[in-house]
Design an enzyme around this catalytic site. Structure first.
Site, short mmCIF file in Angstrom:
data_model
loop_
_atom_site.label_atom_id
_atom_site.label_comp_id
_atom_site.label_asym_id
_atom_site.label_seq_id
_atom_site.Cartn_x
_atom_site.Cartn_y
_atom_site.Cartn_z
N ASP A 1 -3.57 27.06 89.98
CA ASP A 1 -5.01 27.27 90.08
C ASP A 1 -5.61 26.06 90.79
O ASP A 1 -5.57 24.94 90.26
CB ASP A 1 -5.59 27.44 88.67
CG ASP A 1 -7.06 27.82 88.68
OD1 ASP A 1 -7.73 27.59 89.70
OD2 ASP A 1 -7.54 28.33 87.65
N HIS A 2 -6.16 26.29 91.97
CA HIS A 2 -6.66 25.16 92.77
C HIS A 2 -7.89 24.52 92.14
O HIS A 2 -8.34 23.46 92.58
CB HIS A 2 -6.99 25.63 94.19
CG HIS A 2 -6.52 24.69 95.24
ND1 HIS A 2 -6.73 23.33 95.18
CD2 HIS A 2 -5.83 24.90 96.39
CE1 HIS A 2 -6.21 22.75 96.24
NE2 HIS A 2 -5.64 23.68 97.00
#
Length: 506
Positions: free
Chosen positions: A476-477
């Protein structure tokens, strides 16, 4: 005087609001003990047995096998407060007439009595065992009432009407699976099964799939061990029928009329669509539906990115061989990879987290509950190894083996399938080198491991054949940038190539 108690589908926990009846474990007229499993249901998390908190005589069941019921819907009714041996019907003279076929009194302790569970135990948590061993079942056969003595009234949904006395003759509408009066001829399916025995299938879901599409399992040859019929066998037969332009009859045409005492919720369930020449329709429900919902939500909410690297796993394979040669329990490869994951997460805790979108906060966990993807006949499930960071290789191996066996048997509890903080996906078992997996919502990252195969590799300045594996990290950036994700993946690769690096964290 007996009392009729209604047992409803209990709260399943973990946000689950419905369950599908897979298999009834009791019949109308059976004597059940307190906490005896009475029905097997499938939720979006697992297939489990539900124990009844009352002891007594089952007077009605609600819902056919394959019916989805919401939490709080009636499952069955139990007559309690009256000895099971006194569950006969009133004779014309006002006395008690024994049920047909009643044998001589049995020694004390051989069967439960109906008044043994008047208070009920309350132990109805889905996925947990019963508090006592199930007693041997006894069938109390309904007695046909004399002409002068009317039978009990039943409501439109099959429940005993007000004033009905449990233990009297049960109306045909309240008897599931044996609705006809005593002496009636069995239906075609019952007669066939009585003659030849049940067809061996790998799970009740396979049997239901065939029933919904009007497919006779006795015409199939199973491809499993000892002729066991698998889901693939049923789907292949349905595709073959569609290709030949034949349409199969709906499930209702292949079975006798419904014999369940139904609730309004059960009767409102839509019938499955029959097979059409264009293909087979498979409902997205149960485990498959839960997986679809979670993956769709992950794609909608998580801005994910993937990075990958090839690693030389030769030394890791040698280390595992040396461990197993030393004696003691065998160490699995996935246990060593899990140990590497927990060490990497200790260095890069950003990936062991989740995003609270409402509070706009990243929540980092101080423990590692490691999920791992497991493919089963019922679909993809992700069992969770609790406190993986505190386990050694032997403990991890044992827990992976336990959860894998439970997943294949369909006995995982909701607690086994929830609460993960990071997932390890070993898709190499399918013979593929790499993948870009979808993050298991609401986690923040997943490590993928491809197959380990011999490949040309430059080792110590020379070309050699080494055992090479591709590692991929989907993350998850929002929780970290590429530098953190790359550092995590590089540390994992270093530990795979040189297992001695792990000695720093032991």
């Amino acid at each position: 005087m007996a009392q009729v108690l209604e047992f409803k589908l209990p709260d399943l926990g973990e946000g689950l609001t419905e369950a599908e009846i897979v298999r009834w474990l009791v019949q109308v007229g059976d004597v059940v003990a307190v906490d005896q499993p009475v029905v097997e249901v499938e939720t979006a998390k697992a297939m489990v047995e539900v124990p009844c908190p009352y002891g007594g005589v089952v007077t009605a069941r609600f819902g056919e096998e394959g019916t989805e019921l919401p939490v709080g819907a009636p499952l069955l009714t139990v007559a309690v407060g009256e000895p099971a041996g006194d569950a006969g019907t009133d004779g014309p003279d006002g006395g008690r007439a024994e049920p047909a076929g009643t044998a001589s009194p049995e020694p004390a302790g051989t069967a439960p009595t109906a008044d043994s569970g008047t208070q009920g135990s309350g132990n109805v948590l889905v996925g947990y065992g019963t508090s006592q061993a199930p007693a041997r079942r006894r069938r109390v056969r309904p007695q046909q009432p004399a002409p002068a003595t009317p039978g009990p009234r039943t409501a439109a949904d099959g429940r005993p009407a007000a004033g009905a006395v449990p233990g009297h003759a049960v109306a045909p509408t309240a008897v599931n699976g044996s609705a006809a009066a005593p002496g009636a001829e069995p239906g075609p399916r019952e007669a066939a099964e009585a003659a030849d025995g049940p067809v061996p299938v790998i799970s009740p879901l396979v049997r239901r799939l065939a029933r919904q599409n009007g497919l006779d399992l006795r015409e199939l040859t199973g491809s499993g061990p000892d002729g066991l019929i698998l889901r693939a066998d049923v789907e292949y037969a349905l595709r073959a029928a569609a290709a030949q332009g034949r349409t199969t009859a709906p499930a209702t045409a292949a079975e006798p009329p419904a014999r369940e005492a139904r609730t309004p919720a059960a009767t409102a369930s839509p019938a499955p669509a029959p097979v059409s020449p264009g293909g087979v329709r498979i409902p997205l429900k149960g485990v498959r539906g839960a997986v679809a919902d979670k993956l769709s939500r992950s794609r909608r909410e998580i801005p994910d990115a993937t990075c990958w690297v090839d690693a030389d796993a030769t030394e890791l394979m040698r280390a595992r061989t040396a461990m197993n040669a030393a004696g003691g329990p065998k160490i699995s490869l996935i246990a060593l990879l899990a140990r590497i994951c927990t060490a990497a997460l200790a260095r890069f805790p950003e990936l062991n987290s989740t995003v609270d979108t409402e509070a706009r906060e990243v929540v980092r966990f101080d423990h590692v509950h490691l999920g791992f993807a497991a493919q089963t006949d019922r679909g993809l499930v992700v069992p969770v190894v609790r406190d993986a960071h505190a386990r050694d290789a032997e403990s991890l191996t044992a827990e992976f083996a336990r959860l894998t066996e439970a997943a294949r048997a369909g006995t995982l509890t909701p607690a086994d399938l929830t609460g993960g903080t990071f997932t390890l996906n070993n898709y190499g078992v399918f013979g593929v080198d790499g993948s870009t997996p979808i993050v298991n919502h609401p986690e923040a990252a997943m490590l993928g491991v491809g197959r380990i195969v011999p490949k040309p590799w430059v080792h110590e300045g020379e070309l050699a054949v080494r055992q090479v594996v591709q590692l991929s990290l989907t993350f998850d950036h929002r929780v970290c940038d590429g530098g953190t994700a790359g550092g995590f993946l590089r540390y994992v690769a270093d530990c795979v190539e040189q297992p001695a690096v792990l000695l720093r964290t032991l």
